[in-house]
Design a protein around this motif. Structure first.
Motif, PDB file in Angstrom:
ATOM      1  N   ARG A  24       0.924  -1.251   0.236  1.00 40.11           N
ATOM      2  CA  ARG A  24       0.202  -0.327   0.311  1.00 40.11           C
ATOM      3  C   ARG A  24       1.159   1.211  -0.472  1.00 40.11           C
ATOM      4  O   ARG A  24       0.735   2.058  -0.906  1.00 40.11           O
ATOM      5  CB  ARG A  24      -0.725  -0.156   1.338  1.00 40.11           C
ATOM      6  CG  ARG A  24      -1.831   0.804   1.459  1.00 40.11           C
ATOM      7  CD  ARG A  24      -2.647   1.274   2.428  1.00 40.11           C
ATOM      8  NE  ARG A  24      -3.547  -0.381   3.308  1.00 40.11           N
ATOM      9  CZ  ARG A  24      -4.377  -0.306   2.134  1.00 40.11           C
ATOM     10  NH1 ARG A  24      -5.135   0.207   1.700  1.00 40.11           N
ATOM     11  NH2 ARG A  24      -5.255  -1.608   2.832  1.00 40.11           N
ATOM     12  N   VAL A  25       1.742   1.632   0.535  1.00 42.66           N
ATOM     13  CA  VAL A  25       3.299   2.488   0.853  1.00 42.66           C
ATOM     14  C   VAL A  25       3.361   2.485  -0.410  1.00 42.66           C
ATOM     15  O   VAL A  25       4.062   3.786  -1.153  1.00 42.66           O
ATOM     16  CB  VAL A  25       4.294   2.173   2.039  1.00 42.66           C
ATOM     17  CG1 VAL A  25       4.812   3.053   2.055  1.00 42.66           C
ATOM     18  CG2 VAL A  25       3.108   2.446   3.194  1.00 42.66           C
ATOM     19  N   CYS A  26       4.226   1.395  -1.521  1.00 44.15           N
ATOM     20  CA  CYS A  26       4.681   1.368  -2.495  1.00 44.15           C
ATOM     21  C   CYS A  26       3.368   2.273  -3.171  1.00 44.15           C
ATOM     22  O   CYS A  26       3.760   3.209  -4.534  1.00 44.15           O
ATOM     23  CB  CYS A  26       4.909   0.733  -2.763  1.00 44.15           C
ATOM     24  SG  CYS A  26       6.418  -0.069  -1.713  1.00 44.15           S
TER      25      CYS A  26
ATOM     26  N   ARG B 237     -10.162  -2.903  -5.739  1.00 45.40           N
ATOM     27  CA  ARG B 237     -10.866  -3.370  -6.248  1.00 45.40           C
ATOM     28  C   ARG B 237     -11.703  -4.574  -5.800  1.00 45.40           C
ATOM     29  O   ARG B 237     -11.427  -5.113  -4.806  1.00 45.40           O
ATOM     30  CB  ARG B 237     -10.115  -3.553  -8.095  1.00 45.40           C
ATOM     31  CG  ARG B 237      -9.327  -2.312  -7.577  1.00 45.40           C
ATOM     32  CD  ARG B 237     -10.272  -1.613  -9.027  1.00 45.40           C
ATOM     33  NE  ARG B 237      -9.557  -0.455  -9.861  1.00 45.40           N
ATOM     34  CZ  ARG B 237      -8.720  -0.153 -10.786  1.00 45.40           C
ATOM     35  NH1 ARG B 237      -8.796  -2.199 -11.967  1.00 45.40           N
ATOM     36  NH2 ARG B 237      -7.669   0.471 -11.174  1.00 45.40           N
ATOM     37  N   SER B 238     -11.928  -5.021  -6.886  1.00 47.58           N
ATOM     38  CA  SER B 238     -13.151  -6.181  -6.413  1.00 47.58           C
ATOM     39  C   SER B 238     -12.157  -7.384  -6.230  1.00 47.58           C
ATOM     40  O   SER B 238     -11.169  -7.302  -7.025  1.00 47.58           O
ATOM     41  CB  SER B 238     -14.469  -6.398  -7.661  1.00 47.58           C
ATOM     42  OG  SER B 238     -13.939  -7.019  -8.883  1.00 47.58           O
ATOM     43  N   THR B 239     -12.221  -8.776  -6.601  1.00 52.05           N
ATOM     44  CA  THR B 239     -11.131  -9.749  -6.238  1.00 52.05           C
ATOM     45  C   THR B 239     -11.076 -10.137  -7.774  1.00 52.05           C
ATOM     46  O   THR B 239      -9.908 -10.163  -8.468  1.00 52.05           O
ATOM     47  CB  THR B 239     -11.118 -10.992  -6.002  1.00 52.05           C
ATOM     48  OG1 THR B 239     -11.790 -10.448  -4.326  1.00 52.05           O
ATOM     49  CG2 THR B 239     -10.775 -11.630  -5.408  1.00 52.05           C
TER      50      THR B 239
ATOM     51  N   ALA C  74      -0.911  -5.855  -7.693  1.00 49.47           N
ATOM     52  CA  ALA C  74      -1.211  -7.452  -8.556  1.00 49.47           C
ATOM     53  C   ALA C  74       0.202  -8.314  -8.997  1.00 49.47           C
ATOM     54  O   ALA C  74       0.015  -9.198  -8.507  1.00 49.47           O
ATOM     55  CB  ALA C  74      -2.088  -6.604  -9.269  1.00 49.47           C
ATOM     56  N   PHE C  75       0.778  -7.504 -10.046  1.00 51.55           N
ATOM     57  CA  PHE C  75       1.688  -8.467 -10.902  1.00 51.55           C
ATOM     58  C   PHE C  75       2.443  -8.862  -9.271  1.00 51.55           C
ATOM     59  O   PHE C  75       3.107  -9.876  -8.727  1.00 51.55           O
ATOM     60  CB  PHE C  75       2.490  -7.327 -11.621  1.00 51.55           C
ATOM     61  CG  PHE C  75       3.322  -8.714 -12.109  1.00 51.55           C
ATOM     62  CD1 PHE C  75       2.767  -9.776 -13.273  1.00 51.55           C
ATOM     63  CD2 PHE C  75       4.392  -8.328 -12.085  1.00 51.55           C
ATOM     64  CE1 PHE C  75       3.766 -10.278 -13.831  1.00 51.55           C
ATOM     65  CE2 PHE C  75       5.551  -9.100 -12.802  1.00 51.55           C
ATOM     66  CZ  PHE C  75       4.739 -10.213 -13.246  1.00 51.55           C
ATOM     67  N   VAL C  76       3.255  -8.013  -8.595  1.00 52.34           N
ATOM     68  CA  VAL C  76       4.119  -7.682  -7.441  1.00 52.34           C
ATOM     69  C   VAL C  76       3.368  -9.052  -6.757  1.00 52.34           C
ATOM     70  O   VAL C  76       4.459  -9.755  -6.704  1.00 52.34           O
ATOM     71  CB  VAL C  76       4.776  -6.162  -7.456  1.00 52.34           C
ATOM     72  CG1 VAL C  76       5.959  -6.632  -6.320  1.00 52.34           C
ATOM     73  CG2 VAL C  76       5.732  -6.103  -8.423  1.00 52.34           C
TER      74      VAL C  76
ATOM     75  N   ILE D 129      -5.334  -8.583  -1.701  1.00 51.33           N
ATOM     76  CA  ILE D 129      -4.950  -7.359  -2.667  1.00 51.33           C
ATOM     77  C   ILE D 129      -5.594  -6.650  -2.887  1.00 51.33           C
ATOM     78  O   ILE D 129      -5.429  -5.490  -3.039  1.00 51.33           O
ATOM     79  CB  ILE D 129      -3.695  -8.107  -4.008  1.00 51.33           C
ATOM     80  CG1 ILE D 129      -2.799  -9.118  -3.497  1.00 51.33           C
ATOM     81  CG2 ILE D 129      -3.236  -6.418  -4.574  1.00 51.33           C
ATOM     82  CD1 ILE D 129      -1.918  -9.072  -4.264  1.00 51.33           C
ATOM     83  N   ALA D 130      -7.210  -6.539  -2.955  1.00 50.54           N
ATOM     84  CA  ALA D 130      -7.827  -6.177  -3.758  1.00 50.54           C
ATOM     85  C   ALA D 130      -8.338  -4.424  -3.126  1.00 50.54           C
ATOM     86  O   ALA D 130      -8.611  -3.906  -3.592  1.00 50.54           O
ATOM     87  CB  ALA D 130      -9.261  -7.216  -3.833  1.00 50.54           C
TER      88      ALA D 130
END
Length: 307
Positions: free
Chosen positions: A72-74, A157-159, A137-139, A151-152
């Motif tokens: 989240r910080v990144c 966003r939604s899952t 999301a990718f990382v 992550i969502a």
């Protein structure tokens, strides 16, 4: 706690110890998110501050909690970087992320986590083109196996939508970065051939070790002066001509580990002039990523490599 109540200072010390257990992992997450070692350290420090201000008594998986907090910080840092970035497109085209540099013979303990399952400079360059939420999301999912359900909430966003973010990022990455040769011996052979050709001034030998579509990025920083200080080139003849122009520095180049692959560090009079990350595929060099920004080089941990 346990059989006795710990005072506030002891609680703080215990929390700090638990955080230190995860620092290396969090720095690896932040580095892959940001492509900058100094910004990665800033992100990890911010994660610690958020931990120290939070009630984590109900957190069962502190490592997972810290990973998503760091993400989240990144994400916030990437979004802020996007809004304030004013460089012309040419500056992006020559941008090279911070390299992680180490000895071919040993890996510094502090760099061990960063080097493990290393992400190459070529991949980091492509990841710079991703939208911040796609990159997150990718990382987190593809590199660190964080579930999409976790992550969502970070990306809002939604899952299902988060899964799509990672999928789009994955397609772009896979379509832009050829899989490098995992054999360090073959990497070293290609790098040694490149060095020998450069030192010997053998243009044809230089051309022969380069892939026809080889890409070169040279990032000398915003304060670079002189023609060709920062450049982006494609094609074996153009890249060979550029390497030929700077062949006088080849004698000062030494093989090192750059983001988990064999690369080159150029040192003159105890001062690093450049770090070159190389991508080798089928015995040919397909990518050359040169960082020659004096300020950024000075911030790299090159202890034991420049003497």
């Amino acid at each position: 706690m346990g059989e006795r109540q710990m005072d506030g200072r002891a609680d703080g010390e215990l929390l700090a110890e638990r955080f230190e257990e995860h620092r290396g992992h969090l720095r690896a997450v932040a580095y892959r998110m940001l492509g900058s070692l100094s910004e990665a350290d800033d992100a990890v420090q911010e994660a610690w501050l958020r931990l120290s201000r939070s009630d984590t008594s109900d957190v069962r998986n502190l490592g997972g909690w810290l990973t998503t907090v760091t993400g989240r910080v990144c994400l916030d840092m990437l979004r802020s970087r996007r809004t304030r970035r004013e460089e012309p497109m040419e500056a992006y085209e020559t941008f090279v992320p911070d390299p992680v540099v180490g000895s071919l013979d040993r890996v510094d303990p502090e760099q061990e986590v960063l080097q493990a399952d290393s992400v190459g400079l070529a991949l980091l360059v492509v990841m710079e083109t991703l939208e911040p939420a796609e990159r997150l999301a990718f990382v987190l999912h593809d590199m660190f196996a964080v579930p999409f359900d976790d992550i969502a909430p970070v990306v809002g966003r939604s899952t299902a939508a988060t899964r799509q973010l990672a999928s789009r990022a994955r397609r772009r990455v896979q379509g832009s970065t050829p899989a490098p040769d995992p054999d360090p011996t073959r990497q070293r052979e290609a790098v040694d051939a490149f060095l020998a050709a450069s030192r010997g001034g053998d243009f044809e030998a230089l051309v022969s070790v380069l892939d026809p579509d080889v890409v070169l990025r040279a990032d000398a920083g915003a304060l670079a002066v002189g023609p060709g200080a920062s450049k982006a080139l494609r094609g074996r003849h153009q890249v060979a001509e550029s390497a030929f122009m700077f062949r006088q520095f080849a004698q000062y180049a030494r093989p090192v580990l750059v983001n988990g692959a064999v690369g080159l560090l150029t040192v003159v009079d105890g001062k690093a002039l450049s770090v070159m990350g190389l991508t080798v595929v089928d015995g040919k060099i397909t990518g050359m990523y040169i960082l020659a920004d004096e300020e950024r080089l000075a911030r790299l941990d090159l202890a034991g490599l420049v003497g």
